[in-house]
Design an enzyme around this catalytic site. Structure first.
Site, mmCIF file in Angstrom:
data_model
loop_
_atom_site.group_PDB
_atom_site.id
_atom_site.type_symbol
_atom_site.label_atom_id
_atom_site.label_comp_id
_atom_site.label_asym_id
_atom_site.label_seq_id
_atom_site.Cartn_x
_atom_site.Cartn_y
_atom_site.Cartn_z
ATOM 1 N N CYS A 2 0.760 -1.310 -0.090
ATOM 2 C CA CYS A 2 -0.009 0.108 -0.015
ATOM 3 C C CYS A 2 0.629 1.388 -0.043
ATOM 4 O O CYS A 2 1.678 1.288 0.574
ATOM 5 C CB CYS A 2 -1.038 0.134 1.257
ATOM 6 S SG CYS A 2 -2.175 -1.212 1.213
ATOM 7 N N ARG A 27 4.113 -0.425 -5.101
ATOM 8 C CA ARG A 27 3.918 -0.671 -3.844
ATOM 9 C C ARG A 27 2.490 -1.693 -3.323
ATOM 10 O O ARG A 27 2.352 -2.322 -2.167
ATOM 11 C CB ARG A 27 3.792 0.473 -2.570
ATOM 12 C CG ARG A 27 5.043 1.148 -2.321
ATOM 13 C CD ARG A 27 4.850 2.236 -1.483
ATOM 14 N NE ARG A 27 4.696 1.790 -0.120
ATOM 15 C CZ ARG A 27 5.518 1.521 0.919
ATOM 16 N NH1 ARG A 27 6.994 1.674 0.327
ATOM 17 N NH2 ARG A 27 5.330 1.275 2.106
ATOM 18 N N TRP A 76 -2.581 -2.878 -1.645
ATOM 19 C CA TRP A 76 -2.327 -4.241 -1.844
ATOM 20 C C TRP A 76 -3.037 -5.040 -0.669
ATOM 21 O O TRP A 76 -2.730 -4.747 0.492
ATOM 22 C CB TRP A 76 -0.824 -4.435 -1.472
ATOM 23 C CG TRP A 76 -0.196 -5.733 -1.771
ATOM 24 C CD1 TRP A 76 0.309 -6.137 -3.017
ATOM 25 C CD2 TRP A 76 -0.081 -6.737 -0.951
ATOM 26 N NE1 TRP A 76 0.765 -7.422 -2.929
ATOM 27 C CE2 TRP A 76 0.336 -7.836 -1.392
ATOM 28 C CE3 TRP A 76 -0.247 -6.778 0.636
ATOM 29 C CZ2 TRP A 76 0.766 -9.291 -0.832
ATOM 30 C CZ3 TRP A 76 -0.042 -8.075 1.190
ATOM 31 C CH2 TRP A 76 0.403 -9.305 0.281
ATOM 32 N N ASN A 102 -1.734 2.342 5.726
ATOM 33 C CA ASN A 102 -0.813 1.258 5.261
ATOM 34 C C ASN A 102 -0.489 0.730 6.301
ATOM 35 O O ASN A 102 0.109 1.158 7.366
ATOM 36 C CB ASN A 102 0.400 2.010 4.596
ATOM 37 C CG ASN A 102 1.550 0.981 4.321
ATOM 38 O OD1 ASN A 102 2.803 1.412 4.394
ATOM 39 N ND2 ASN A 102 1.193 -0.561 4.319
ATOM 40 N N GLY A 103 -0.576 -0.709 6.439
ATOM 41 C CA GLY A 103 -0.286 -1.611 7.631
ATOM 42 C C GLY A 103 -1.473 -2.358 8.152
ATOM 43 O O GLY A 103 -2.285 -2.578 7.158
ATOM 44 N N GLU A 491 18.142 -17.184 -7.301
ATOM 45 C CA GLU A 491 17.758 -15.928 -7.478
ATOM 46 C C GLU A 491 17.051 -16.046 -9.367
ATOM 47 O O GLU A 491 15.806 -15.208 -9.532
ATOM 48 C CB GLU A 491 18.809 -14.760 -7.578
ATOM 49 C CG GLU A 491 18.476 -13.373 -8.152
ATOM 50 C CD GLU A 491 17.313 -12.678 -7.253
ATOM 51 O OE1 GLU A 491 16.831 -13.071 -6.384
ATOM 52 O OE2 GLU A 491 16.927 -11.532 -7.991
ATOM 53 N N LYS A 495 13.366 -14.852 -10.175
ATOM 54 C CA LYS A 495 12.930 -13.576 -11.178
ATOM 55 C C LYS A 495 11.685 -14.407 -12.044
ATOM 56 O O LYS A 495 11.043 -13.593 -12.402
ATOM 57 C CB LYS A 495 14.085 -13.205 -11.817
ATOM 58 C CG LYS A 495 15.244 -12.581 -11.144
ATOM 59 C CD LYS A 495 14.631 -11.150 -10.781
ATOM 60 C CE LYS A 495 14.030 -11.128 -9.652
ATOM 61 N NZ LYS A 495 14.493 -10.804 -8.310
ATOM 62 N N GLU A 498 8.557 -14.801 -10.472
ATOM 63 C CA GLU A 498 7.824 -13.468 -10.137
ATOM 64 C C GLU A 498 7.263 -12.742 -11.347
ATOM 65 O O GLU A 498 6.167 -12.192 -11.249
ATOM 66 C CB GLU A 498 8.785 -12.576 -9.749
ATOM 67 C CG GLU A 498 9.284 -12.702 -8.177
ATOM 68 C CD GLU A 498 10.252 -11.956 -7.631
ATOM 69 O OE1 GLU A 498 10.225 -11.080 -6.646
ATOM 70 O OE2 GLU A 498 11.229 -11.469 -8.505
ATOM 71 N N HIS A 514 18.991 -36.053 -5.868
ATOM 72 C CA HIS A 514 18.233 -36.643 -4.590
ATOM 73 C C HIS A 514 16.707 -36.061 -4.879
ATOM 74 O O HIS A 514 15.903 -35.906 -3.543
ATOM 75 C CB HIS A 514 18.758 -35.849 -3.367
ATOM 76 C CG HIS A 514 20.170 -36.162 -2.796
ATOM 77 N ND1 HIS A 514 20.397 -37.569 -2.660
ATOM 78 C CD2 HIS A 514 21.263 -35.607 -3.041
ATOM 79 C CE1 HIS A 514 21.716 -37.671 -2.588
ATOM 80 N NE2 HIS A 514 22.221 -36.632 -2.747
ATOM 81 N N LYS A 613 6.318 -4.400 -4.070
ATOM 82 C CA LYS A 613 7.750 -3.993 -3.781
ATOM 83 C C LYS A 613 8.270 -3.969 -2.363
ATOM 84 O O LYS A 613 9.455 -4.703 -2.165
ATOM 85 C CB LYS A 613 8.135 -2.770 -4.321
ATOM 86 C CG LYS A 613 9.434 -2.263 -4.550
ATOM 87 C CD LYS A 613 10.025 -2.833 -5.561
ATOM 88 C CE LYS A 613 11.807 -2.529 -5.620
ATOM 89 N NZ LYS A 613 12.414 -3.752 -5.924
HETATM 90 C C1 G6P Z 1 9.406 -7.926 -1.759
HETATM 91 C C2 G6P Z 1 10.132 -7.668 -3.204
HETATM 92 C C3 G6P Z 1 11.206 -8.338 -3.635
HETATM 93 C C4 G6P Z 1 12.232 -8.181 -2.324
HETATM 94 C C5 G6P Z 1 11.793 -8.737 -0.976
HETATM 95 C C6 G6P Z 1 12.609 -8.065 0.222
HETATM 96 O O1 G6P Z 1 9.044 -9.346 -1.942
HETATM 97 O O2 G6P Z 1 9.071 -8.083 -4.334
HETATM 98 O O3 G6P Z 1 11.893 -8.047 -4.729
HETATM 99 O O4 G6P Z 1 13.448 -8.907 -2.580
HETATM 100 O O5 G6P Z 1 10.348 -7.947 -0.914
HETATM 101 O O6 G6P Z 1 12.507 -6.568 0.210
HETATM 102 P P1 G6P Z 1 13.793 -5.638 0.820
HETATM 103 O O7 G6P Z 1 13.248 -4.288 0.676
HETATM 104 O O8 G6P Z 1 13.761 -6.258 2.203
HETATM 105 O O9 G6P Z 1 14.883 -6.138 0.220
#
Ligand code: G6P
Length: 618
Positions: A2, A27, A76, A102-103, A491, A495, A498, A514, A613
């Site tokens: 949010c 956000r 969100w 937000n929260g 990672e 990606k 996501e 395994h 984000k």
């Molecule tokens: C969310 C984002 C990711 C990020 C993670 C940790 O899931 O979508 O891209 O890696 O949060 O966020 P930070 O701001 O703590 O690195």
């Protein structure tokens, strides 16, 4: 999670808060809304969907929407599905008070029941709506009361986290703001003030900002701002200057923020190294980290390191573990922040705990940091957003200086986190006598060479796009890597998941036999990370095992490797570098591969479904 934004001043508030919402959309983007005081009454509009849906509703009435103060929100969903009704702002029974939040209000169910018993009626399924009704209460009983007093009284009943902005027709020439656990930044313009979840929504109007801390509140009026704690004791705060530009938060000719940010990887790395690499003509190379000078002795006394983070930042931490063990010869472990905080961790004043976060606001990472501090550990932050909560609450740390990262899938931040970890490991290794003069110099030299090598990998973008086209038909992927490449495999798979919603599993290549090998057939390709490093031969064996089972292999390998082309179906080459630095190069093709896959599938790469984000709820 949010985004909130508000404006009060001499200009028409609507375009300013709508611009703010666009900047904050990363956000959360399942619904949006705005409330505006037009001098006579509060107008409000909400819409499920993107900010653009709200804008098209507003465009039909914009001539009527003229006012000097407004609050707005992009959501969100946590409580209540995305819908017009659940979109913020939320109002009290009489439509006299509007709140954006937000929260999470943890005790909202009890509060809601109590308020319903008192006669309040609710329109939405959200936790936020209880706030509007709580703030209404004092107006019902005492009539003439300041909005800030009503807000502070209401907040006394609330458990959980909030970053809120409130306007009311009962006390209209102001915006009341408060925070606990959710980020709030105030903008100080020329006879105008703003409030937002982060600086991107403010920087278009002013670069002068005040960071509101937990349990602080503010009243913003057209010509003044007052800050106090939740008991209304006045607080003096300094005004800081944002050190980046609005252009950095725009696409700058690229189709997507994610694409722009992948291409900013080399400059992100240059920025994290800026002024921090010591490269003397004689003697050993090292790193100079101004942010940890104050805790130097405590850090050098540490007997172990624990790294904690979420998402991509966690994977950067997995690379960091190898750095600290290999170069600083100090035991290191990595834990998901969400696990660490509940794991009763055995840490004490001999532990250096490192928290990695791009946003500096991730709720789990922040709570893990607080837990570590409570147990006496030295808490260090590797954080990108200056002034964020994790940065402020850490004992010391290293800023990434990667600039704003807007794409929800983190890319340049990962690269700069690896840079910061390498600097810290180099510093510790030198200070602890584990890195010799010669090795120190070699490391510094190669670190300096990395941005140019990364650019070389990026120049292969068109080839990677072709590979994305070729592999577009596959729905499942295995990503394999060993040692330094294992976090890269994780990672790379993250990606792809996501942004393209393709199923991808990152695995330690040694673990393939395994379990995952059972999945392999001609429809289940493997992305194999196989740079020329000490474990190269092992991954070659894995590739052979996959080929023996009709699996397709897309390999990432070192330039000049003639062997791999005979085994893998396709190969992306990266330049030769030191083993420890290969992740900086091998991750780039995986970022680009995921990016092109998602674009080819017609998906919204910058705002993937269900994600946000910055995750400021548990
Ligand atoms: C969310 C984002 C990711 C990020 C993670 C940790 O899931 O979508 O891209 O890696 O949060 O966020 P930070 O701001 O703590 O690195």
């Amino acid at each position: 999670m949010c985004g909130i934004v508000g404006y009060i001043g001499k200009r028409n508030a609507l375009p300013i808060v709508i611009d703010g919402l666009r900047a904050l959309e990363y956000r959360g983007y399942d619904s949006a809304g705005v409330a505006l005081w037009d001098g006579a009454k509060i107008r409000f509009e909400k819409a499920a969907g993107r900010v653009s849906a709200l804008e098209s509703r507003l465009s039909r009435k914009s001539t009527l929407w003229n006012g000097k103060s407004a609050i707005a929100h992009t959501r969100w969903a946590t409580h209540g599905k995305p819908s017009d009704r659940n979109a913020h702002p939320h109002a009290d029974c009489q439509g006299g008070i509007f709140v954006v939040h937000n929260g999470i209000i943890e005790n909202y169910a009890e509060l809601r029941e109590a308020l319903i018993r008192e006669g309040h009626s609710f329109l939405s399924e959200t936790d936020t709506e209880v706030l509007a009704h709580l703030f209404e209460r004092p107006f019902l009983s005492s009539g003439k009361i300041f909005l800030e007093d009503a807000v502070l009284e209401g907040l006394r009943h609330v458990d959980g986290t909030f970053g809120i902005a409130v306007i009311s027709k009962h006390d209209p020439e102001k915006i009341v703001v408060a925070r606990r656990g959710s980020p709030i930044i105030l903008g100080v313009g020329d006879e105008e003030y703003l409030v937002a979840s982060d600086a991107s929504a403010i920087v278009g109007v002013t670069k002068n900002v005040v960071y509101l801390h937990d349990n602080e509140a503010a009243v913003l009026a057209p010509s003044q701002m007052q800050i106090f704690n939740l008991s209304k004791k006045a607080i003096q705060k300094s005004v800081d200057k944002i050190d980046w530009d609005i252009s950095q938060a725009q696409k700058g000719g690229f189709d997507h923020f994610m694409q722009k940010e992948i291409f900013e990887g080399p400059s992100a790395l240059e920025n994290v190294f800026l002024g921090r690499l010591i490269d003397p003509p004689t003697g050993g190379g090292s790193a100079k980290l101004g942010g940890i000078v104050a805790v130097r002795d405590r850090l050098l006394r540490a007997k172990k390191i624990i790294i904690s983070a979420c998402g991509t930042s966690y994977y950067a931490g997995l690379v960091g573990k190898h750095y600290f063990e290999e170069f600083a010869k100090i035991p290191a472990s990595v834990e998901y922040a969400s696990e660490f905080r509940y794991s009763n961790p055995v840490i004490d004043s001999d532990t250096a705990a490192i928290f990695i976060s791009q946003s500096g606001e991730t709720a789990d990472t922040l709570e893990a940091l607080r837990e570590a501090k409570k147990r006496g550990a030295l808490a260090l932050g590797i954080v990108n957003v200056v002034g964020s909560t994790i940065a402020r609450e850490s004992d010391a740390g290293v800023y990434n200086h990667a600039g704003p990262e807007i794409g929800v899938a983190s890319t340049k931040a990962f690269v700069s986190q690896l840079g910061a970890l390498a600097l810290l490991a180099l510093f510790l290794g030198r200070e602890r006598g584990a890195v010799s003069d010669v090795l120190g110099q070699k490391l510094v030299r190669e670190l300096k060479a990395m941005p140019a090598k990364m650019k070389r990998v990026l120049s292969g973008d068109a080839e990677i796009k072709k590979l994305a086209e070729k592999y577009l038909k596959y729905k499942n992927f295995l990503y394999l890597g060993r040692k330094y490449q294992f976090p890269v495999a994780l990672e790379g798979a993250l990606k792809l998941k996501e942004i393209s919603y393709r199923h991808a599993e990152g695995y330690a290549s040694g673990e393939m036999k395994h379990g995952p090998i059972a999945l392999i057939d001609e429809n289940f390709p493997t992305v194999a990370l196989a740079p020329k490093d000490p474990v190269y031969e092992k991954i070659l064996s894995n590739i052979q095992e996959i080929k023996a089972r009709n699996g397709r292999v897309l390999a990432v390998a070192t330039e000049g490797d003639a062997k791999i082309g005979k085994l893998a179906d396709d190969v992306i080459f990266i330049p030769q570098t030191l083993e420890m630095l290969t992740p900086l190069l091998s991750v780039i093709p995986l970022q680009l591969f995921a990016y092109h896959t998602a674009v080819l599938l017609g998906l919204d790469v910058d705002k993937p479904r269900n994600l946000a984000k910055s995750v400021t709820v548990e």
